[in-house]
Write a protein that holds these residues in place. Sequence first.
Motif, PDB file in Angstrom:
ATOM      1  N   UNK A 175       0.800  -1.224   0.000  1.00 33.83           N
ATOM      2  CA  UNK A 175       0.000   0.000   0.000  1.00 33.83           C
ATOM      3  C   UNK A 175       0.840   1.284   0.000  1.00 33.83           C
ATOM      4  N   UNK A 176       1.955   1.375   0.739  1.00 35.24           N
ATOM      5  CA  UNK A 176       2.755   2.620   0.658  1.00 35.24           C
ATOM      6  C   UNK A 176       3.188   2.954  -0.761  1.00 35.24           C
ATOM      7  N   UNK A 177       3.525   1.941  -1.545  1.00 38.05           N
ATOM      8  CA  UNK A 177       3.958   2.177  -2.927  1.00 38.05           C
ATOM      9  C   UNK A 177       2.770   2.504  -3.826  1.00 38.05           C
ATOM     10  N   UNK A 178       1.628   1.939  -3.527  1.00 44.49           N
ATOM     11  CA  UNK A 178       0.399   2.282  -4.252  1.00 44.49           C
ATOM     12  C   UNK A 178       0.071   3.759  -4.045  1.00 44.49           C
ATOM     13  N   UNK A 179       0.166   4.209  -2.801  1.00 44.20           N
ATOM     14  CA  UNK A 179      -0.119   5.615  -2.485  1.00 44.20           C
ATOM     15  C   UNK A 179       0.871   6.548  -3.175  1.00 44.20           C
ATOM     16  N   UNK A 180       2.146   6.181  -3.157  1.00 42.96           N
ATOM     17  CA  UNK A 180       3.155   7.045  -3.771  1.00 42.96           C
ATOM     18  C   UNK A 180       3.006   7.089  -5.285  1.00 42.96           C
ATOM     19  N   UNK A 181       2.764   5.940  -5.913  1.00 45.47           N
ATOM     20  CA  UNK A 181       2.569   5.921  -7.362  1.00 45.47           C
ATOM     21  C   UNK A 181       1.334   6.734  -7.746  1.00 45.47           C
ATOM     22  N   UNK A 182       0.274   6.626  -6.958  1.00 44.97           N
ATOM     23  CA  UNK A 182      -0.935   7.400  -7.231  1.00 44.97           C
ATOM     24  C   UNK A 182      -0.671   8.889  -7.070  1.00 44.97           C
ATOM     25  N   UNK A 183       0.098   9.249  -6.058  1.00 43.03           N
ATOM     26  CA  UNK A 183       0.441  10.673  -5.848  1.00 43.03           C
ATOM     27  C   UNK A 183       1.151  11.235  -7.071  1.00 43.03           C
ATOM     28  N   UNK A 184       2.071  10.467  -7.618  1.00 45.50           N
ATOM     29  CA  UNK A 184       2.808  10.943  -8.799  1.00 45.50           C
ATOM     30  C   UNK A 184       1.884  11.076 -10.007  1.00 45.50           C
ATOM     31  N   UNK A 222       1.174   8.325   6.074  1.00 41.38           N
ATOM     32  CA  UNK A 222       1.271   8.946   4.752  1.00 41.38           C
ATOM     33  C   UNK A 222       0.300  10.118   4.627  1.00 41.38           C
ATOM     34  N   UNK A 223      -0.859  10.008   5.268  1.00 45.70           N
ATOM     35  CA  UNK A 223      -1.820  11.113   5.245  1.00 45.70           C
ATOM     36  C   UNK A 223      -1.265  12.349   5.927  1.00 45.70           C
ATOM     37  N   UNK A 224      -0.632  12.172   7.100  1.00 46.79           N
ATOM     38  CA  UNK A 224      -0.005  13.307   7.780  1.00 46.79           C
ATOM     39  C   UNK A 224       1.082  13.936   6.905  1.00 46.79           C
ATOM     40  N   UNK A 225       1.841  13.080   6.251  1.00 45.77           N
ATOM     41  CA  UNK A 225       2.887  13.592   5.353  1.00 45.77           C
ATOM     42  C   UNK A 225       2.291  14.447   4.234  1.00 45.77           C
ATOM     43  N   UNK A 226       1.239  13.959   3.599  1.00 45.10           N
ATOM     44  CA  UNK A 226       0.640  14.710   2.488  1.00 45.10           C
ATOM     45  C   UNK A 226       0.093  16.053   2.945  1.00 45.10           C
ATOM     46  N   UNK A 227      -0.531  16.065   4.116  1.00 42.03           N
ATOM     47  CA  UNK A 227      -1.080  17.322   4.625  1.00 42.03           C
ATOM     48  C   UNK A 227       0.023  18.356   4.805  1.00 42.03           C
ATOM     49  N   UNK A 228       1.149  17.925   5.394  1.00 40.94           N
ATOM     50  CA  UNK A 228       2.254  18.856   5.593  1.00 40.94           C
ATOM     51  C   UNK A 228       3.002  19.177   4.316  1.00 40.94           C
ATOM     52  N   UNK A 229       3.170  18.201   3.456  1.00 44.17           N
ATOM     53  CA  UNK A 229       3.962  18.372   2.239  1.00 44.17           C
ATOM     54  C   UNK A 229       3.300  19.347   1.274  1.00 44.17           C
ATOM     55  N   UNK A 230       1.992  19.228   1.144  1.00 46.36           N
ATOM     56  CA  UNK A 230       1.263  20.086   0.215  1.00 46.36           C
ATOM     57  C   UNK A 230       0.557  21.258   0.906  1.00 46.36           C
ATOM     58  N   UNK A 231       0.696  21.327   2.240  1.00 45.07           N
ATOM     59  CA  UNK A 231       0.005  22.375   2.994  1.00 45.07           C
ATOM     60  C   UNK A 231      -1.483  22.394   2.638  1.00 45.07           C
ATOM     61  N   UNK A 232      -2.090  21.233   2.722  1.00 43.33           N
ATOM     62  CA  UNK A 232      -3.480  21.087   2.291  1.00 43.33           C
ATOM     63  C   UNK A 232      -4.435  21.857   3.199  1.00 43.33           C
ATOM     64  N   UNK A 233      -5.432  22.434   2.591  1.00 39.10           N
ATOM     65  CA  UNK A 233      -6.471  23.125   3.354  1.00 39.10           C
ATOM     66  C   UNK A 233      -7.408  22.120   4.000  1.00 39.10           C
ATOM     67  N   UNK A 374       7.800   3.967   6.188  1.00 38.04           N
ATOM     68  CA  UNK A 374       6.538   3.330   6.588  1.00 38.04           C
ATOM     69  C   UNK A 374       6.435   1.917   6.006  1.00 38.04           C
ATOM     70  N   UNK A 375       6.967   1.717   4.795  1.00 35.72           N
ATOM     71  CA  UNK A 375       6.923   0.379   4.188  1.00 35.72           C
ATOM     72  C   UNK A 375       7.780  -0.608   4.971  1.00 35.72           C
ATOM     73  N   UNK A 376       8.986  -0.202   5.349  1.00 41.96           N
ATOM     74  CA  UNK A 376       9.872  -1.084   6.113  1.00 41.96           C
ATOM     75  C   UNK A 376       9.290  -1.356   7.494  1.00 41.96           C
ATOM     76  N   UNK A 377       8.705  -0.336   8.128  1.00 33.29           N
ATOM     77  CA  UNK A 377       8.111  -0.553   9.442  1.00 33.29           C
ATOM     78  C   UNK A 377       6.954  -1.540   9.369  1.00 33.29           C
ATOM     79  N   UNK A 378       6.078  -1.370   8.384  1.00 30.29           N
ATOM     80  CA  UNK A 378       4.929  -2.279   8.255  1.00 30.29           C
ATOM     81  C   UNK A 378       5.402  -3.711   7.992  1.00 30.29           C
ATOM     82  N   UNK A 379       6.441  -3.862   7.157  1.00 31.75           N
ATOM     83  CA  UNK A 379       6.930  -5.198   6.827  1.00 31.75           C
ATOM     84  C   UNK A 379       7.610  -5.876   8.008  1.00 31.75           C
ATOM     85  N   UNK A 380       8.285  -5.086   8.860  1.00 30.66           N
ATOM     86  CA  UNK A 380       9.075  -5.652   9.950  1.00 30.66           C
ATOM     87  C   UNK A 380       8.530  -5.288  11.326  1.00 30.66           C
TER      88      UNK A 380
END
Length: 419
Positions: A175-184, A222-233, A374-380
């Motif tokens: 899922x982390x890679x799905x989210x990142x690919x979708x973001x791009x 990842x949601x927290x990251x997106x909010x901060x990264x894009x300064x989402x309203x 997040x991907x490494x943490x979820x896997x391990x």
Amino acid sequence: MVPNGGVRGRSVGHQGYWLVVGVAALALFVLPFGTGVFLPLALLALGGLALVAFRLPALWSEVWIRWVLLLLLALWLPQLLALSVAVDFDRALRTALTYPLFAAAILPLLWFARHRDVATPLLYGVLALAVFWSLDGIFQFVTGANVLGYPYNGRRIDGLFHPNLRLGIVLAHFLPFVLEASRRLTYTNRLAALLPLIVIVAILLSGSRAAMVATLIVLFVYGLFLVGYYQLRMRTVSAFLSILVLGIVVALWVSPETRDRLAVVSKASELSIEAIDEATAKRGTIWFASWRVAMDEPILGVGVRGVEPVAEARGYTDMAFAHIHLYFLDVLVSTGIVGLVAYMGVLLAILLALWRRARRSERDLLPLYVVGGVAIFVALNPVNVHWTIYSSYTTAVLWLVVALALVPLVRGEAAGCQG
């Protein structure tokens, strides 16, 4: 001679790049078919062993490849030490002999990533496969059979992974890679932001509670990251959350079986073995018995795959079980405190390294560190309650996740240094 040699060298390197990427993509493609994943990984492992034999100093000089090797040593060397006390020596030896091959399989990807973009084709490949697996599973739920005719069992979808109930766990790991690919992809098509919702719905319908917990972790971080990264309203955040919640509500509404499985989890709050057993499919009894074995043999454990016969022989349980379904306890009872300290120490060190480099990275590289972490943490994650950290299939998925997490970092930092 030199120009021709240079052209020939570049041609061989170009062919090698596509060969490695193609075989890695094949490994991802055949994940639903169980042991089929071992063949492409074996081919990659041959290349990885050759790199270790002839390029070890160069491998060690690359920071993220060095972390891969350290993670391998942390999970593998304690297995070798535990062979001296292994209850089931043959199985423990087979695991110890084959375990390094899975880590070696990802070395060619990391090696080529130093100078070529390995991450992009694999990232979009994972997105395509995850969406396809999810749609196939949802189709199975709606019609009673998937595209290959595999039937829905009336409780949990398994899609192409039939008859194994691995769909949800595998999707949660990717899922982390799905989210990142979708973001791009959203830079060219805003509708791509909805693709992860298909995967999340399939995870819910898979009925795997462990996969749902992993999904919550991924979405939160990842949601927290997106909010901060894009300064989402707040209005934008509310819209995304509404769509996500609506998708989850619909999935739970159409699947009473999933609702029932989630409702049972609340019983774990009673903090009794019986309640935990009911909430975790009898895992409470397994954990308690395994903990008693671990306390009997605290230093080196009883060897990989040795806990069940010991627990039965000592009267700690009369229930047969194949896996402990709790990573840190699995490591503790199999390789003792030595293995647990090595495992936890290297995992925390990798996450700390990702955090430190993320803090001083350029803005464009920041998503790579977040997704990788997040991907490494979820896997391990030490409290993962699915599978066992030593099974071949788990190991294959684990190291593929590590590869997908670190390949962009190898490329991103190399490009940054060149810039």
